[in-house]
Motif scaffolding. Structure first.
Motif, PDB file in Angstrom:
ATOM      1  N   ILE A 152       0.860  -1.186   0.000  1.00 31.11           N
ATOM      2  CA  ILE A 152       0.000   0.000   0.000  1.00 31.11           C
ATOM      3  C   ILE A 152       0.892   1.229   0.000  1.00 31.11           C
ATOM      4  N   ALA A 153       0.870   1.945  -1.117  1.00 33.24           N
ATOM      5  CA  ALA A 153       1.683   3.150  -1.237  1.00 33.24           C
ATOM      6  C   ALA A 153       0.827   4.354  -0.871  1.00 33.24           C
ATOM      7  N   GLY A 154       1.479   5.466  -0.608  1.00 29.10           N
ATOM      8  CA  GLY A 154       0.726   6.684  -0.317  1.00 29.10           C
ATOM      9  C   GLY A 154       1.535   7.603   0.559  1.00 29.10           C
ATOM     10  N   VAL A 155       1.163   8.881   0.507  1.00 21.95           N
ATOM     11  CA  VAL A 155       1.799   9.844   1.391  1.00 21.95           C
ATOM     12  C   VAL A 155       1.262   9.593   2.802  1.00 21.95           C
ATOM     13  N   ALA A 156       2.125   9.725   3.804  1.00 26.27           N
ATOM     14  CA  ALA A 156       1.711   9.455   5.179  1.00 26.27           C
ATOM     15  C   ALA A 156       0.467  10.263   5.534  1.00 26.27           C
ATOM     16  N   GLY A 157      -0.423   9.648   6.308  1.00 25.74           N
ATOM     17  CA  GLY A 157      -1.584  10.372   6.799  1.00 25.74           C
ATOM     18  C   GLY A 157      -2.808  10.256   5.916  1.00 25.74           C
ATOM     19  N   ASN A 158      -2.802   9.303   4.974  1.00 18.66           N
ATOM     20  CA  ASN A 158      -3.966   9.145   4.116  1.00 18.66           C
ATOM     21  C   ASN A 158      -4.815   7.940   4.498  1.00 18.66           C
ATOM     22  N   GLY A 159      -4.642   7.466   5.722  1.00 16.25           N
ATOM     23  CA  GLY A 159      -5.495   6.376   6.207  1.00 16.25           C
ATOM     24  C   GLY A 159      -4.775   5.052   6.369  1.00 16.25           C
ATOM     25  N   GLN A 160      -3.470   5.027   5.988  1.00 21.57           N
ATOM     26  CA  GLN A 160      -2.735   3.763   6.112  1.00 21.57           C
ATOM     27  C   GLN A 160      -2.617   3.336   7.572  1.00 21.57           C
ATOM     28  N   SER A 161      -2.343   4.314   8.465  1.00 19.22           N
ATOM     29  CA  SER A 161      -2.182   3.989   9.877  1.00 19.22           C
ATOM     30  C   SER A 161      -3.481   3.420  10.434  1.00 19.22           C
ATOM     31  N   GLU A 162      -4.605   4.019  10.022  1.00 21.20           N
ATOM     32  CA  GLU A 162      -5.900   3.569  10.514  1.00 21.20           C
ATOM     33  C   GLU A 162      -6.209   2.159  10.015  1.00 21.20           C
ATOM     34  N   LEU A 163      -5.794   1.880   8.771  1.00 20.68           N
ATOM     35  CA  LEU A 163      -6.019   0.542   8.227  1.00 20.68           C
ATOM     36  C   LEU A 163      -5.277  -0.493   9.062  1.00 20.68           C
ATOM     37  N   LEU A 164      -3.996  -0.230   9.329  1.00 20.53           N
ATOM     38  CA  LEU A 164      -3.203  -1.166  10.129  1.00 20.53           C
ATOM     39  C   LEU A 164      -3.784  -1.281  11.532  1.00 20.53           C
ATOM     40  N   ALA A 165      -4.197  -0.144  12.110  1.00 21.61           N
ATOM     41  CA  ALA A 165      -4.724  -0.160  13.471  1.00 21.61           C
ATOM     42  C   ALA A 165      -6.004  -0.995  13.544  1.00 21.61           C
ATOM     43  N   ALA A 166      -6.862  -0.854  12.534  1.00 18.78           N
ATOM     44  CA  ALA A 166      -8.117  -1.606  12.543  1.00 18.78           C
ATOM     45  C   ALA A 166      -7.844  -3.103  12.403  1.00 18.78           C
ATOM     46  N   LEU A 167      -6.940  -3.464  11.493  1.00 19.53           N
ATOM     47  CA  LEU A 167      -6.653  -4.889  11.291  1.00 19.53           C
ATOM     48  C   LEU A 167      -5.913  -5.464  12.495  1.00 19.53           C
ATOM     49  N   GLY A 168      -5.077  -4.642  13.142  1.00 21.57           N
ATOM     50  CA  GLY A 168      -4.279  -5.118  14.265  1.00 21.57           C
ATOM     51  C   GLY A 168      -5.016  -5.065  15.599  1.00 21.57           C
ATOM     52  N   GLY A 169      -6.269  -4.612  15.588  1.00 17.63           N
ATOM     53  CA  GLY A 169      -7.042  -4.589  16.830  1.00 17.63           C
ATOM     54  C   GLY A 169      -6.705  -3.432  17.737  1.00 17.63           C
ATOM     55  N   MET A 170      -6.216  -2.328  17.167  1.00 17.33           N
ATOM     56  CA  MET A 170      -5.856  -1.184  17.997  1.00 17.33           C
ATOM     57  C   MET A 170      -6.935  -0.114  18.007  1.00 17.33           C
ATOM     58  N   THR A 171      -7.910  -0.237  17.098  1.00 14.92           N
ATOM     59  CA  THR A 171      -8.942   0.782  17.058  1.00 14.92           C
ATOM     60  C   THR A 171     -10.241   0.145  16.589  1.00 14.92           C
TER      61      THR A 171
END
Lengths: 291, 524
Positions: B301-320
């Protein structure tokens, strides 16, 4: 930051702190026109130079071990439990109820039950601020301080209006039955070779020492302790690891409150042998200051 | 300030804008700079490259007056200069653009430029003067920014231009840029480099600090390589190659290209449907994302930081908490409430190398062995009995993992914060890669990691793929995404912008997608 070597951390820091405390106290004593050296001598002689003095020193030590442990457990979860005083007062209530309303055949059974009561009541008093912190974000320092005052008022009400025996004037319960009397160090075999006069230090000291070992094992050898420490270091990281913040805040504060409550078996059951108003003046918060 | 320039005029004969002689600086026992000599010719772009901790930032901080060198001399335009603070640096004609911008968010561009360089107590005359100066600078260097825009409304690339304008407005002749492209899209980076070349052609001197070899090769005239506090070499960019520079940086031969065979994707491991995440302010950060990953493939998953990548990982990893639907090997996983925490995810077979090792992946005060249990403290192999953890077993396991992943030093009693960035990351990677997961979430696996460790981590990722793991790779490093992924999707503004085959796409196309420019929205 470079870390201090271990010996300095363990020995030098407390010694320097102690020295500075003496120095500042000396200045105050000088200011009121007395000889600080004389005062220091009185203090050391009174507390350390006789078995009788040790009997008092160890009695206070017992109380401070409990409150210190209470602060420690909460502190590892980065919760600053200032409410040891209130929790200890409620612990005293637990002790009094157990000792007054259940007939005990032997002090050892009474001690187990009273310790359980003290811990449960102390934990219950810590549970409310803990829940408010975990679920509502109300700051634990503020709420535990407030709960100290509420505990004080509650105790006054109970001692004046509910637990005071008829005909007595002072806000206190009746004396506990003789069967709940905890042996002081002068009444314990071996210890009585040193402590020939009656001293307030009592068998609770041994429980306090055992509690210190148990708290160490809890924090450094169990999964719960691991989670408490991890949560205390970084709440964000704890979330990543799947550590439930609410669970950890509640458990750490319940254990902390329980330990603060246990202080009551020393001063209420072991020394006063009845529940008095203001049974734990300043001790609870001293535990945290001492940290 | 104008006088600095006037006085500087006769000095133009001096060949070097900046010359450092014998600069040394130690922090306690750590020698951050050892006898550094460097000469930067006037009117050139000079790259300084080196791994993290090589001493680049320390050296520039000395030049900008943040640190005082233990020994050594600084010459600016041939004259010995003492720089005790940043004001002196500015007076000497040195401007600095930091990695993290120092702008007042709710001020306008003009106000930020003037801030700290006002002529007097009343602002109007300063602002009018600055407005004219900005107009001139913008015209001259392609530095077009609306002077009345608020900083908070500007893109990152534009904010960086404001930083450059600030330095130029203060008559900087020598501009230092610290890792300037970390937060930029490829297009914005290209624009920045055009600006820098323009500045050079006008006679300004540029010092570019970076760890990206490509930027050095494309932009600089000369390049200095630092390694472990020393200046290893200064060479003409024309006469060198990325491989040679990498070797100088690391001190040994490095494989820059990832060696990987073709993927053999198996059954679908992870299926994500319409995943949405809201942040604490109820703003939707992930706006309905759908994709799937098969066993034995890497989805990048490419992209400039802050476009939802962190949220995607957090949701899959059970952090949010999230909404939508995810299934792992056909089993639905809860996205909120019971069973949606990190422990449940790990039990389900998901390992997670988080983007931020300092705030998520590690407890910095914990020892290495305590960190190896982080997230896995409930594992039966780490328990002595119902009550106590088996710390001996845990330490033995830690030693084995540290050995296998070449974590140095191999002392499992050291706190995590004592390891270098690369070794910290290897600790996290060792912990997560060794769990035999079905799905591996990997966020920014090589951020702040030195080249040698990057090579190692990349190899391990490929080998896990070949063992049949499904891997979700999130990275802001386009090179990394392109060289590791079997399929690429670009994330922009909380949505996926289309699926690409790494063999058939290029940086240009991905860069446009990263900036949100696309014909139609596609689902991966």
């Amino acid at each position: 930051m470079d870390r201090l070597p271990r010996w300095a951390d363990v020995a030098l820091v407390p010694l320097v702190s102690l020295f500075l405390a003496f120095l500042i106290a000396a200045l105050v004593i000088l200011a009121i026109g007395e000889n600080p050296w004389e005062a220091l001598k009185v203090m050391v002689e009174g507390s350390l130079m006789s078995a009788y003095g040790w009997g008092y020193t160890l009695y206070y030590t017992t109380s401070f071990i409990f409150t210190g442990l209470a602060v420690t457990v909460a502190f590892h979860a980065s919760m600053f439990n200032i409410g040891g005083e209130g929790q200890a007062q409620l612990g005293g209530l637990g002790v009094a109820l157990v000792c007054l309303f259940i007939p005990w055949p032997h002090w050892s059974l009474a001690l187990i039950a009273a310790a359980t009561g003290a811990a449960l009541f102390g934990a219950a008093w810590a549970a409310i601020p803990a829940w408010l912190q975990a679920r509502r974000g109300s700051h634990i320092v503020i709420t535990t301080i407030m709960f100290n005052y509420i505990a004080g008022s509650l105790l006054v009400f109970l001692l004046v209006d509910v637990l005071r025996p008829p005909g007595k004037m002072d806000p206190a319960t009746a004396n506990f039955p003789a069967a709940t009397h905890l042996p002081s160090l002068s009444e314990l075999p071996l210890f009585n070779l040193v402590f020939t006069k009656n001293v307030p230090a009592n068998v609770t000291l041994l429980i306090a020492l055992a509690a210190a070992v148990l708290v160490w094992a809890l924090l450094w050898r169990t999964r719960l302790g691991y989670q408490i420490r991890a949560f205390g270091k970084s709440e964000q990281a704890a979330r990543y690891a799947g550590i439930n913040p609410t669970t950890i805040i509640m458990l750490a504060m319940l254990i902390s409150g329980g330990l603060a409550g246990l202080m009551a078996i020393n001063n209420v059951m072991g020394e006063a042998e009845r529940l008095l108003h203001n049974s734990a003046p300043g001790r609870g918060s001293s535990g945290s200051r001492w940290r | 300030m104008a006088s600095t320039k006037a006085e500087g005029q006769p000095e133009t004969a001096a060949p070097f804008a900046i010359e450092l002689k014998g600069i040394s600086k130690a922090f306690g026992p750590v020698q951050a700079n050892k006898d550094i000599n460097i000469a930067v010719p006037r009117g050139t772009i000079h790259g300084i490259i080196g791994e993290n901790g090589a001493g680049k930032s320390t050296l520039m901080s000395i030049l900008y007056g943040f640190y005082k060198a233990d020994s050594g001399q600084i010459f600016v335009n041939g004259r010995p200069t003492v720089i005790p603070d940043s004001q002196s640096a500015i007076r000497a004609g040195i401007g600095m653009v930091f990695q993290h911008f120092k702008l007042v968010q709710n001020f306008t561009v003009l106000e930020n430029v003037v801030l700290g360089a006002e002529d007097g107590a009343l602002l109007n005359s300063s602002l009018a003067k600055a407005r004219q100066a900005l107009a001139d600078l913008s015209a001259e260097y392609e530095l077009d920014v609306d002077p009345d825009a608020l900083i908070e409304d500007l893109s990152v690339g534009h904010q960086q231009r404001v930083e450059i304008l600030k330095a130029l407005y203060r008559h900087a002749d020598i501009l230092i840029l610290d890792e300037p492209t970390g937060v930029l899209t490829p297009d914005e980076a290209d624009h920045l480099f055009r600006i820098l070349r323009g500045l050079r052609d006008q006679g300004k001197t540029i010092i570019l600090i970076t760890h990206k070899l490509r930027e050095i090769m494309e932009t600089t005239d000369n390049v200095s390589v630092m390694r472990r506090g020393t200046m290893v070499a200064t060479v003409k960019t024309e006469g060198t190659s990325p491989e040679a520079l990498a070797e100088l940086m690391v001190g040994r031969k490095v494989l820059l290209e990832v060696d990987k065979g073709t993927a053999n994707p198996g059954a679908v491991v992870l299926r994500v449907e319409d995943l949405r995440v809201r942040d604490d302010h109820r703003v939707e950060r992930l706006k309905g994302v759908s994709f799937e990953i098969r066993a034995g493939e890497i989805l990048g998953i490419a992209g400039v930081a802050g476009n939802g990548q962190s949220e995607l990982l957090a949701a899959l990893g059970g952090m949010t908490r999230a909404s939508g639907k995810i299934t792992l090997n056909g089993q639905p996983l809860p996205l909120s409430g019971r069973g949606s925490d990190g422990q449940s995810r790990r039990r389900a077979g998901i390992a997670h190398v988080p983007e931020d090792r300092h705030h998520h992946g590690l407890i910095l005060d914990f020892t290495a062995w305590e960190n190896i249990a982080f997230g896995y403290f409930n594992e039966p192999e780490y328990q002595k009995n119902a009550l106590f953890m088996d710390n001996d077993a845990l330490r033995a396991d830690t030693r084995r993992k540290m050995e296998k992943f070449d974590v140095r030093p191999t002392d499992c009693w050291l706190p995590a914060k004592s390891f270098s960035g690369g070794n910290q990351q290897k600790l996290v990677v060792a912990r997560e890669f060794e769990q035999d997961p079905d799905l591996l979430l990997v966020g920014q696996p090589t951020r702040g990691v030195d080249i040698g460790a990057i090579e190692f981590i990349h190899k391990q990722l490929i080998s896990l793929r070949d063992q049949g793991k499904a891997i979700l790779l999130v990275s802001v490093e386009l090179d990394e995404i392109m060289s590791l992924s079997d399929r690429i999707v670009v994330m922009f503004d909380g949505r996926l912008m289309g699926l690409r085959d790494p063999e058939q796409t290029n940086e240009r196309e991905l860069g446009l997608l990263m900036a949100g420019i696309t014909g139609k929205e596609e689902a991966a």
